[in-house]
Write a protein that holds these residues in place. Sequence first.
Motif, PDB file in Angstrom:
ATOM      1  N   ALA A  60      50.116  49.735  19.669  1.00  0.00           N
ATOM      2  CA  ALA A  60      49.462  50.580  18.670  1.00  0.00           C
ATOM      3  C   ALA A  60      50.172  50.515  17.322  1.00  0.00           C
ATOM      4  CB  ALA A  60      49.405  52.024  19.166  1.00  0.00           C
ATOM      5  N   GLU A  61      51.483  50.381  17.350  1.00  0.00           N
ATOM      6  CA  GLU A  61      52.256  50.320  16.111  1.00  0.00           C
ATOM      7  C   GLU A  61      52.135  48.959  15.421  1.00  0.00           C
ATOM      8  OE1 GLU A  61      56.874  50.720  14.691  1.00  0.00           O
ATOM      9  OE2 GLU A  61      56.213  51.887  16.412  1.00  0.00           O
ATOM     10  N   HIS A  62      51.851  47.903  16.196  1.00  0.00           N
ATOM     11  CA  HIS A  62      51.783  46.540  15.662  1.00  0.00           C
ATOM     12  C   HIS A  62      50.482  45.858  16.105  1.00  0.00           C
ATOM     13  CE1 HIS A  62      55.962  47.006  14.519  1.00  0.00           C
ATOM     14  NE2 HIS A  62      56.179  47.481  15.727  1.00  0.00           N
ATOM     15  N   PRO A  63      49.332  46.417  15.702  1.00  0.00           N
ATOM     16  CA  PRO A  63      48.061  45.889  16.220  1.00  0.00           C
ATOM     17  C   PRO A  63      47.743  44.464  15.767  1.00  0.00           C
ATOM     18  CG  PRO A  63      47.650  47.478  14.477  1.00  0.00           C
ATOM     19  CD  PRO A  63      49.124  47.519  14.783  1.00  0.00           C
ATOM     20  N   VAL A  64      48.090  44.103  14.555  1.00  0.00           N
ATOM     21  CA  VAL A  64      47.787  42.755  14.071  1.00  0.00           C
ATOM     22  C   VAL A  64      48.658  41.731  14.805  1.00  0.00           C
ATOM     23  CG1 VAL A  64      47.737  41.229  12.060  1.00  0.00           C
ATOM     24  CG2 VAL A  64      47.005  43.604  11.838  1.00  0.00           C
ATOM     25  N   ARG A  88      59.329  38.443  17.626  1.00  0.00           N
ATOM     26  CA  ARG A  88      59.243  39.711  16.884  1.00  0.00           C
ATOM     27  C   ARG A  88      58.666  40.788  17.792  1.00  0.00           C
ATOM     28  NH1 ARG A  88      56.725  40.619  10.892  1.00  0.00           N
ATOM     29  NH2 ARG A  88      58.736  39.751  10.315  1.00  0.00           N
ATOM     30  N   TRP A  89      57.577  40.449  18.509  1.00  0.00           N
ATOM     31  CA  TRP A  89      56.955  41.386  19.437  1.00  0.00           C
ATOM     32  C   TRP A  89      57.957  41.795  20.527  1.00  0.00           C
ATOM     33  CZ3 TRP A  89      53.280  44.678  20.728  1.00  0.00           C
ATOM     34  CH2 TRP A  89      53.048  44.939  22.072  1.00  0.00           C
ATOM     35  N   SER A  90      58.653  40.815  21.075  1.00  0.00           N
ATOM     36  CA  SER A  90      59.588  41.071  22.183  1.00  0.00           C
ATOM     37  C   SER A  90      60.714  42.009  21.771  1.00  0.00           C
ATOM     38  CB  SER A  90      60.175  39.762  22.688  1.00  0.00           C
ATOM     39  OG  SER A  90      59.184  38.973  23.269  1.00  0.00           O
ATOM     40  N   VAL A  91      61.222  41.840  20.577  1.00  0.00           N
ATOM     41  CA  VAL A  91      62.298  42.707  20.098  1.00  0.00           C
ATOM     42  C   VAL A  91      61.806  44.150  20.028  1.00  0.00           C
ATOM     43  CG1 VAL A  91      63.708  43.271  18.061  1.00  0.00           C
ATOM     44  CG2 VAL A  91      63.555  40.908  18.877  1.00  0.00           C
ATOM     45  N   ARG A  92      60.629  44.349  19.492  1.00  0.00           N
ATOM     46  CA  ARG A  92      60.089  45.703  19.372  1.00  0.00           C
ATOM     47  C   ARG A  92      59.778  46.296  20.743  1.00  0.00           C
ATOM     48  NH1 ARG A  92      60.112  43.142  14.973  1.00  0.00           N
ATOM     49  NH2 ARG A  92      59.750  44.038  12.935  1.00  0.00           N
ATOM     50  N   LEU A  93      59.152  45.502  21.605  1.00  0.00           N
ATOM     51  CA  LEU A  93      58.794  45.976  22.939  1.00  0.00           C
ATOM     52  C   LEU A  93      60.033  46.292  23.763  1.00  0.00           C
ATOM     53  CD1 LEU A  93      56.691  46.529  25.133  1.00  0.00           C
ATOM     54  CD2 LEU A  93      56.787  44.089  25.706  1.00  0.00           C
ATOM     55  N   LEU A 125      51.065  37.639   9.040  1.00  0.00           N
ATOM     56  CA  LEU A 125      50.410  38.834   9.578  1.00  0.00           C
ATOM     57  C   LEU A 125      49.519  39.507   8.546  1.00  0.00           C
ATOM     58  CD1 LEU A 125      53.318  40.288  11.726  1.00  0.00           C
ATOM     59  CD2 LEU A 125      51.257  39.095  12.519  1.00  0.00           C
ATOM     60  N   GLU A 126      49.924  39.460   7.293  1.00  0.00           N
ATOM     61  CA  GLU A 126      49.075  40.034   6.239  1.00  0.00           C
ATOM     62  C   GLU A 126      47.773  39.245   6.111  1.00  0.00           C
ATOM     63  OE1 GLU A 126      47.668  42.693   3.661  1.00  0.00           O
ATOM     64  OE2 GLU A 126      49.486  42.902   4.856  1.00  0.00           O
ATOM     65  N   LEU A 127      47.859  37.927   6.153  1.00  0.00           N
ATOM     66  CA  LEU A 127      46.645  37.100   6.109  1.00  0.00           C
ATOM     67  C   LEU A 127      45.784  37.341   7.338  1.00  0.00           C
ATOM     68  CD1 LEU A 127      48.114  33.755   4.746  1.00  0.00           C
ATOM     69  CD2 LEU A 127      46.522  35.292   3.559  1.00  0.00           C
ATOM     70  N   ALA A 128      46.408  37.467   8.499  1.00  0.00           N
ATOM     71  CA  ALA A 128      45.657  37.716   9.729  1.00  0.00           C
ATOM     72  C   ALA A 128      44.969  39.073   9.691  1.00  0.00           C
ATOM     73  CB  ALA A 128      46.589  37.630  10.934  1.00  0.00           C
ATOM     74  N   ARG A 129      45.578  40.042   9.055  1.00  0.00           N
ATOM     75  CA  ARG A 129      44.991  41.386   8.937  1.00  0.00           C
ATOM     76  C   ARG A 129      43.647  41.325   8.198  1.00  0.00           C
ATOM     77  NH1 ARG A 129      48.067  45.519   9.252  1.00  0.00           N
ATOM     78  NH2 ARG A 129      49.886  44.502   8.354  1.00  0.00           N
ATOM     79  N   HIS A 130      43.534  40.421   7.237  1.00  0.00           N
ATOM     80  CA  HIS A 130      42.315  40.319   6.436  1.00  0.00           C
ATOM     81  C   HIS A 130      41.240  39.479   7.108  1.00  0.00           C
ATOM     82  CE1 HIS A 130      44.130  42.486   3.193  1.00  0.00           C
ATOM     83  NE2 HIS A 130      45.141  41.633   3.139  1.00  0.00           N
ATOM     84  N   ASP A 131      41.595  38.712   8.118  1.00  0.00           N
ATOM     85  CA  ASP A 131      40.624  37.870   8.829  1.00  0.00           C
ATOM     86  C   ASP A 131      40.968  37.892  10.310  1.00  0.00           C
ATOM     87  OD1 ASP A 131      38.685  36.084   9.572  1.00  0.00           O
ATOM     88  OD2 ASP A 131      39.650  34.332   8.681  1.00  0.00           O
ATOM     89  N   LEU A 132      40.628  39.004  10.965  1.00  0.00           N
ATOM     90  CA  LEU A 132      41.017  39.201  12.360  1.00  0.00           C
ATOM     91  C   LEU A 132      40.364  38.209  13.316  1.00  0.00           C
ATOM     92  CD1 LEU A 132      41.024  43.100  12.511  1.00  0.00           C
ATOM     93  CD2 LEU A 132      42.990  41.565  12.417  1.00  0.00           C
ATOM     94  N   GLU A 133      39.257  37.615  12.917  1.00  0.00           N
ATOM     95  CA  GLU A 133      38.568  36.673  13.799  1.00  0.00           C
ATOM     96  C   GLU A 133      38.896  35.215  13.504  1.00  0.00           C
ATOM     97  OE1 GLU A 133      36.920  37.896  16.373  1.00  0.00           O
ATOM     98  OE2 GLU A 133      37.471  39.857  15.574  1.00  0.00           O
TER      99      GLU A 133
END
Length: 171
Positions: free
Chosen positions: A88-92, A51-56, A17-25
């Motif tokens: 909104a809390e987990h946009p990446v 991970r998404w499902s647990v938070r949602l 996710l950190e790598l994806a944050r730096h290259d969103l496309e």
Amino acid sequence: MSWTDYYRRRDALDAVLELARHDLEGPLPFPEQAAAEFADRGELLLALHYRWSVRLTGRVGLAQAEAEKDATIDPVEAVAQAWRATAAEHPVLRRVLDANTDTHGGVLRPAIEGEQRMLAIASGLAEHTEPAEEIARVGAAYLALIRSTPSRERHRGNRVEQFLRRLVASA
């Protein structure tokens, strides 16, 4: 899975996710740390969706509990707000999942349909006794509506004011 395995996998997901944050496309990152923990990008996507499902699911559960306690809260809107708040809390994380929904052999399709069914049932738009395909169809339409409709803030006035607002809105 041991705690050591859990922490290694968690750290690998964080690195992706950190790598994806730096290259969103860019494409889904698959650094060595992720390759050591996941067999392929499909398995990585499933872990990210989990991970998404647990938070949602946590937020949706809270929204349901609030709606059950307070009859003035619309469960459809409460669940929608829960989805939007999680996104909104987990946009990446949300962006990575959206960008890879149809990639890697459609590995996410069953997980996404499960999410759609959960949203439909939690909001009260479907019952668990209905056919799974129908529940998923309702959930997909609901999710499309959630994504396309701007968030409405909950207005908490006194109960008479809330009742009058509902009457006016329904006229």
